[in-house]
Design a protein around this motif. Structure first.
Motif, PDB file in Angstrom:
ATOM      1  N   LEU A 250       0.784  -1.186   0.081  1.00  0.00           N
ATOM      2  CA  LEU A 250       0.053  -0.009  -0.132  1.00  0.00           C
ATOM      3  C   LEU A 250       0.832   1.162  -0.129  1.00  0.00           C
ATOM      4  CD1 LEU A 250      -2.531  -0.894   2.877  1.00  0.00           C
ATOM      5  CD2 LEU A 250      -2.690  -1.348   0.584  1.00  0.00           C
ATOM      6  N   GLU A 251       0.390   2.210  -0.601  1.00  0.00           N
ATOM      7  CA  GLU A 251       0.969   3.603  -0.686  1.00  0.00           C
ATOM      8  C   GLU A 251       0.101   4.343   0.277  1.00  0.00           C
ATOM      9  OE1 GLU A 251       2.288   7.466  -3.193  1.00  0.00           O
ATOM     10  OE2 GLU A 251       1.359   5.706  -4.148  1.00  0.00           O
ATOM     11  N   VAL A 252       0.644   4.751   1.493  1.00  0.00           N
ATOM     12  CA  VAL A 252      -0.027   5.753   2.744  1.00  0.00           C
ATOM     13  C   VAL A 252       0.290   7.095   2.476  1.00  0.00           C
ATOM     14  CG1 VAL A 252      -0.676   5.443   5.185  1.00  0.00           C
ATOM     15  CG2 VAL A 252      -0.146   3.329   3.884  1.00  0.00           C
ATOM     16  N   ARG A 253      -0.726   7.713   2.670  1.00  0.00           N
ATOM     17  CA  ARG A 253      -0.537   9.157   3.254  1.00  0.00           C
ATOM     18  C   ARG A 253      -1.410   9.365   4.475  1.00  0.00           C
ATOM     19  NH1 ARG A 253      -0.674  13.393  -0.769  1.00  0.00           N
ATOM     20  NH2 ARG A 253       0.095  14.535   0.780  1.00  0.00           N
ATOM     21  N   LEU A 254      -0.676  10.103   5.482  1.00  0.00           N
ATOM     22  CA  LEU A 254      -1.366  10.572   6.682  1.00  0.00           C
ATOM     23  C   LEU A 254      -1.300  12.097   6.687  1.00  0.00           C
ATOM     24  CD1 LEU A 254       0.425   8.230   9.272  1.00  0.00           C
ATOM     25  CD2 LEU A 254      -1.703   7.940   8.046  1.00  0.00           C
ATOM     26  N   GLN A 255      -2.311  12.714   6.645  1.00  0.00           N
ATOM     27  CA  GLN A 255      -2.659  14.080   6.952  1.00  0.00           C
ATOM     28  C   GLN A 255      -3.540  14.578   8.014  1.00  0.00           C
ATOM     29  OE1 GLN A 255      -3.513  15.895   2.801  1.00  0.00           O
ATOM     30  NE2 GLN A 255      -1.302  15.956   2.534  1.00  0.00           N
ATOM     31  N   GLY A 256      -3.034  15.520   8.821  1.00  0.00           N
ATOM     32  CA  GLY A 256      -3.951  16.154   9.934  1.00  0.00           C
ATOM     33  C   GLY A 256      -4.884  16.946   9.354  1.00  0.00           C
ATOM     34  N   ILE A 257      -5.923  17.179  10.279  1.00  0.00           N
ATOM     35  CA  ILE A 257      -6.949  17.782  10.030  1.00  0.00           C
ATOM     36  C   ILE A 257      -7.177  19.189  11.106  1.00  0.00           C
ATOM     37  CG2 ILE A 257      -8.070  16.599   8.201  1.00  0.00           C
ATOM     38  CD1 ILE A 257      -9.828  15.578  10.334  1.00  0.00           C
ATOM     39  N   PRO A 258      -7.472  20.205  10.792  1.00  0.00           N
ATOM     40  CA  PRO A 258      -7.766  21.126  11.888  1.00  0.00           C
ATOM     41  C   PRO A 258      -8.804  20.830  12.833  1.00  0.00           C
ATOM     42  CG  PRO A 258      -7.861  22.265   9.878  1.00  0.00           C
ATOM     43  CD  PRO A 258      -7.842  20.955   9.506  1.00  0.00           C
ATOM     44  N   GLY A 259      -8.291  20.970  14.160  1.00  0.00           N
ATOM     45  CA  GLY A 259      -9.234  20.550  15.225  1.00  0.00           C
ATOM     46  C   GLY A 259      -8.884  19.111  15.769  1.00  0.00           C
TER      47      GLY A 259
ATOM     48  N   GLY B  21      -7.042  14.934  14.652  1.00  0.00           N
ATOM     49  CA  GLY B  21      -7.614  13.817  13.955  1.00  0.00           C
ATOM     50  C   GLY B  21      -6.940  13.893  12.824  1.00  0.00           C
ATOM     51  N   CYS B  22      -7.470  12.960  11.818  1.00  0.00           N
ATOM     52  CA  CYS B  22      -6.395  13.052  10.608  1.00  0.00           C
ATOM     53  C   CYS B  22      -7.175  12.148   9.328  1.00  0.00           C
ATOM     54  CB  CYS B  22      -4.900  12.368  10.762  1.00  0.00           C
ATOM     55  SG  CYS B  22      -5.071  10.393  11.010  1.00  0.00           S
ATOM     56  N   TRP B  23      -6.605  12.358   8.376  1.00  0.00           N
ATOM     57  CA  TRP B  23      -7.126  11.352   7.159  1.00  0.00           C
ATOM     58  C   TRP B  23      -6.108  10.435   6.921  1.00  0.00           C
ATOM     59  CZ3 TRP B  23     -11.804  10.804   4.630  1.00  0.00           C
ATOM     60  CH2 TRP B  23     -12.676  11.650   4.834  1.00  0.00           C
ATOM     61  N   ILE B  24      -6.379   9.387   6.594  1.00  0.00           N
ATOM     62  CA  ILE B  24      -5.492   8.214   6.001  1.00  0.00           C
ATOM     63  C   ILE B  24      -6.042   7.906   4.661  1.00  0.00           C
ATOM     64  CG2 ILE B  24      -4.731   5.816   6.409  1.00  0.00           C
ATOM     65  CD1 ILE B  24      -5.557   6.016   9.108  1.00  0.00           C
ATOM     66  N   PHE B  25      -4.953   8.073   3.764  1.00  0.00           N
ATOM     67  CA  PHE B  25      -5.393   7.650   2.296  1.00  0.00           C
ATOM     68  C   PHE B  25      -4.390   6.525   1.895  1.00  0.00           C
ATOM     69  CE2 PHE B  25      -5.786  12.402   2.847  1.00  0.00           C
ATOM     70  CZ  PHE B  25      -7.103  12.606   2.525  1.00  0.00           C
ATOM     71  N   LEU B  26      -4.907   5.531   1.389  1.00  0.00           N
ATOM     72  CA  LEU B  26      -4.199   4.321   0.925  1.00  0.00           C
ATOM     73  C   LEU B  26      -4.638   4.059  -0.734  1.00  0.00           C
ATOM     74  CD1 LEU B  26      -6.147   3.526   4.045  1.00  0.00           C
ATOM     75  CD2 LEU B  26      -3.935   2.421   3.912  1.00  0.00           C
ATOM     76  N   ARG B  27      -3.382   3.721  -1.173  1.00  0.00           N
ATOM     77  CA  ARG B  27      -3.441   3.695  -2.570  1.00  0.00           C
ATOM     78  C   ARG B  27      -2.981   2.296  -2.782  1.00  0.00           C
ATOM     79  NH1 ARG B  27      -1.328   7.883  -7.086  1.00  0.00           N
ATOM     80  NH2 ARG B  27       0.291   7.484  -5.904  1.00  0.00           N
ATOM     81  N   ARG B  28      -3.598   1.411  -3.663  1.00  0.00           N
ATOM     82  CA  ARG B  28      -3.096  -0.049  -3.985  1.00  0.00           C
ATOM     83  C   ARG B  28      -2.791   0.126  -5.451  1.00  0.00           C
ATOM     84  NH1 ARG B  28      -7.017   0.759  -0.235  1.00  0.00           N
ATOM     85  NH2 ARG B  28      -6.854  -0.548   1.581  1.00  0.00           N
ATOM     86  N   GLU B  29      -1.829  -0.669  -5.915  1.00  0.00           N
ATOM     87  CA  GLU B  29      -1.571  -0.872  -7.252  1.00  0.00           C
ATOM     88  C   GLU B  29      -2.269  -2.131  -7.544  1.00  0.00           C
ATOM     89  OE1 GLU B  29       0.331   0.894  -9.137  1.00  0.00           O
ATOM     90  OE2 GLU B  29       0.758   2.045  -7.277  1.00  0.00           O
ATOM     91  N   ASP B  30      -3.220  -1.938  -8.964  1.00  0.00           N
ATOM     92  CA  ASP B  30      -4.040  -3.066  -9.490  1.00  0.00           C
ATOM     93  C   ASP B  30      -3.160  -4.527  -9.557  1.00  0.00           C
ATOM     94  OD1 ASP B  30      -6.079  -1.390  -9.160  1.00  0.00           O
ATOM     95  OD2 ASP B  30      -5.971  -0.778 -11.180  1.00  0.00           O
TER      96      ASP B  30
END
Length: 126
Positions: free
Chosen positions: A106-115, A117-126
């Motif tokens: 998996l390719e993972v991105r973690l990005q915070g959000i105001p207030g 918490g965070c978003w976790i974005f996950l990309r998979r190769e087909d």
């Protein structure tokens, strides 16, 4: 028509936060929003489908204890915890192991959000 979101965009979390309702489910990659305690606030349909998690309940659950214990490791949760503690969640890395396939990369991105918490974005190769 809006331009598709780029997984590598430095402001990906901000862009996802501004999407209309339901649009996060149609992203070409998985998206999970956690509160500061690690509870799931958003678990995109794309992530449920791509990961193999399916239609199980996710919102309100502890992400690392109840959904992705394989990611409850220093290389994943540790990065997130360090970012939350510093007030700056911003990481991009690869991870081996998915809900339905422990060998999948998996390719993972973690990005915070105001207030908090965070978003976790996950990309998979087909």
């Amino acid at each position: 028509m809006t331009e598709p979101l780029d997984f590598a965009a430095p402001d990906l979390a901000t862009r996802v936060e501004s999407l209309p309702p339901g649009a996060v489910d149609r992203l070409p990659f998985g998206a999970v929003r956690l509160d500061a305690a690690g509870r799931v606030l958003v678990y995109s349909q794309a992530e449920a489908r791509l990961s193999g998690y399916g239609d199980r309940p996710a919102v309100g659950l502890d992400f690392f204890a109840e959904i992705a214990p394989c990611m409850d490791q220093p290389g994943f949760r540790g990065r997130l915890a360090a970012g939350l503690a510093s007030g700056r969640v911003q990481a991009h890395f690869t991870w081996i192991g998915d809900f339905a396939d422990r060998e999948r990369m998996l390719e993972v991105r973690l990005q915070g959000i105001p207030g908090g918490g965070c978003w976790i974005f996950l990309r998979r190769e087909d």
